[in-house]
Design a protein around this motif. Structure first.
Motif, short mmCIF file in Angstrom:
data_model
loop_
_atom_site.label_atom_id
_atom_site.label_comp_id
_atom_site.label_asym_id
_atom_site.label_seq_id
_atom_site.Cartn_x
_atom_site.Cartn_y
_atom_site.Cartn_z
N GLU A 1 0.83 -1.20 0.00
CA GLU A 1 0.00 0.00 0.00
C GLU A 1 0.87 1.26 0.00
N ARG A 2 2.00 1.25 0.71
CA ARG A 2 2.90 2.40 0.73
C ARG A 2 3.38 2.75 -0.68
N ALA A 3 3.58 1.72 -1.50
CA ALA A 3 4.09 1.93 -2.86
C ALA A 3 2.97 1.99 -3.89
N ALA A 4 1.73 2.09 -3.44
CA ALA A 4 0.57 2.16 -4.33
C ALA A 4 0.44 0.91 -5.19
N PHE A 5 0.87 -0.24 -4.65
CA PHE A 5 0.69 -1.50 -5.36
C PHE A 5 -0.63 -2.11 -4.91
N PRO A 6 -1.52 -2.45 -5.84
CA PRO A 6 -2.85 -2.95 -5.47
C PRO A 6 -2.78 -4.31 -4.77
N VAL A 7 -3.45 -4.42 -3.64
CA VAL A 7 -3.41 -5.65 -2.85
C VAL A 7 -3.98 -6.83 -3.64
N ASP A 8 -4.96 -6.58 -4.50
CA ASP A 8 -5.56 -7.68 -5.25
C ASP A 8 -4.64 -8.21 -6.36
N HIS A 9 -3.45 -7.61 -6.53
CA HIS A 9 -2.46 -8.12 -7.48
C HIS A 9 -1.29 -8.83 -6.78
N LEU A 10 -1.33 -8.93 -5.47
CA LEU A 10 -0.20 -9.49 -4.74
C LEU A 10 0.08 -10.95 -5.07
N ASP A 11 -0.93 -11.70 -5.45
CA ASP A 11 -0.74 -13.12 -5.74
C ASP A 11 -0.40 -13.38 -7.22
N ARG A 12 -0.06 -12.33 -7.93
CA ARG A 12 0.39 -12.48 -9.32
C ARG A 12 1.91 -12.62 -9.39
N TYR A 13 2.36 -13.19 -10.50
CA TYR A 13 3.79 -13.34 -10.75
C TYR A 13 4.29 -12.12 -11.54
N PRO A 14 5.59 -11.84 -11.46
CA PRO A 14 6.10 -10.64 -12.13
C PRO A 14 5.74 -10.53 -13.60
N HIS A 15 5.72 -11.66 -14.32
CA HIS A 15 5.43 -11.59 -15.75
C HIS A 15 3.96 -11.21 -16.02
N GLU A 16 3.12 -11.26 -14.99
CA GLU A 16 1.72 -10.90 -15.14
C GLU A 16 1.47 -9.42 -14.85
N LEU A 17 2.54 -8.68 -14.54
CA LEU A 17 2.41 -7.28 -14.18
C LEU A 17 2.81 -6.38 -15.34
N SER A 18 2.18 -5.22 -15.41
CA SER A 18 2.65 -4.19 -16.34
C SER A 18 3.96 -3.62 -15.84
N GLY A 19 4.62 -2.84 -16.68
CA GLY A 19 5.87 -2.23 -16.27
C GLY A 19 5.70 -1.33 -15.06
N GLY A 20 4.60 -0.58 -15.03
CA GLY A 20 4.35 0.30 -13.91
C GLY A 20 4.10 -0.45 -12.61
N LEU A 21 3.35 -1.56 -12.69
CA LEU A 21 3.11 -2.37 -11.49
C LEU A 21 4.38 -3.04 -11.00
N ALA A 22 5.21 -3.49 -11.93
CA ALA A 22 6.50 -4.09 -11.53
C ALA A 22 7.36 -3.06 -10.81
#
Length: 309
Positions: A123-144
């Protein structure tokens, strides 16, 4: 070293950074900013050579051995927001598992509290909690990028080193990210931010260091750099004037290859103020390494003259 050639990627980089301060290191790609960051963390290639000193809490980072850097520096004394988060994250593990492991390693929090602490870091880094169980390759560049920022903030290290922390983020997230990095400094921690984004630097930096061709060519307070009198080095002034909200005027020419630097001022071939004096290497005197620094605006000079009359 590159082949049998010695490449001076960073030379005569002198600056200090106190707790509670943010120093923004700015400059064009290839000028040596990320090399400097890698040197502080002991992450240079094996054929690289370092000289000088870089002290943090009594430890010289440039002479420390790998075991010391791995056990007591990375993550604990220096938190890193990397330039390439996709390479920094473990590809076969979810973001949650990487955050939880880092929480356990750096904070000693008990198992039942690890999950909550990991979600708070996200939450401090504005990363959505509902994406926490994803793997890095499933993230956009901004989310990574935000996942890597969350990892860096966990240990509350005395120094946070953010290497292009706003890459891939839209303007709202840029502002939220850099504001969180600034809050991290508090009264007893410092932030070194390497960035191309002068708007982000203006938002949070206390001081600006401008690097060109492996050297710091200007050190100034953010207030002086972005306000009056403005940058004094012609290159630094050109960076600022290239912004769309300013003059939107690009700097002519291209930066030199670090393996083929001239003996004198490396910016001289691109500089309208260059003279034969520039064949000699300028020192960083009074915060600017230039034989012909941009003078203060006439209005300011006249005001000073009137004060002394």
């Amino acid at each position: 070293m590159r082949g049998d050639r010695h490449i001076a990627a960073v030379t005569d980089a002198h600056f200090d950074l106190a707790a509670g301060q943010c120093l923004a290191l700015v400059g064009e790609s290839g000028c040596g900013k990320s090399v400097l960051a890698s040197a502080l963390l002991g992450l240079l290639p094996g054929n690289a050579e370092t000289a000088g000193s870089a002290h943090l809490d009594g430890l010289d980072l440039l002479t420390a051995d790998e075991a010391t850097l791995a056990r007591t520096v990375r993550g604990r004394r220096i938190g890193l927001v990397p330039q390439s988060p996709a390479a920094h994250l473990t590809p076969v593990r979810t973001v949650r598992s990487q955050l939880e492991e880092t929480v356990r390693e750096l904070t000693g929090i008990r198992r039942r509290e690890v999950r909550t602490a990991a979600e708070a870091a996200a939450e401090r880094a504005a990363f959505p909690v509902d994406h926490l169980d994803r793997y890095p390759h499933e993230l956009s560049g901004g989310l990574a990028q935000r996942a890597a920022t969350a990892l860096a903030l966990i240990g509350d290290a005395p120094l946070l080193l953010a290497d292009e922390p706003t890459t891939g983020l839209d303007r709202d997230l840029v502002e939220r990210t850099v504001d969180e990095l600034k809050r991290h400094t508090g009264d007893d921690r410092a932030l070194l931010m390497i960035t191309h984004d002068l708007a982000a630097a203006e938002r949070i930096a206390d001081r600006i260091a401008v690097m060109y061709a492996g050297r710091i060519v200007e050190l100034a307070t953010a207030a002086d750099f972005f306000g009056a009198p403005g940058p004094r080095h012609p290159y630094a002034r050109g960076l600022l004037n290239a912004l769309p909200e300013r003059e939107f005027t690009p700097i002519p020419g291209m930066p030199p290859e670090l393996g083929a630097l001239p003996a004198g001022c490396a910016f001289a071939p691109r500089c309208a103020r260059a003279t034969t004096t520039c064949a000699g290497l300028p020192a960083l005197g009074s915060g600017v390494a230039c034989h012909h620094p941009v003078p203060e605006p006439v209005a300011i000079v006249k005001e000073q003259e009137a004060t002394h009359a």
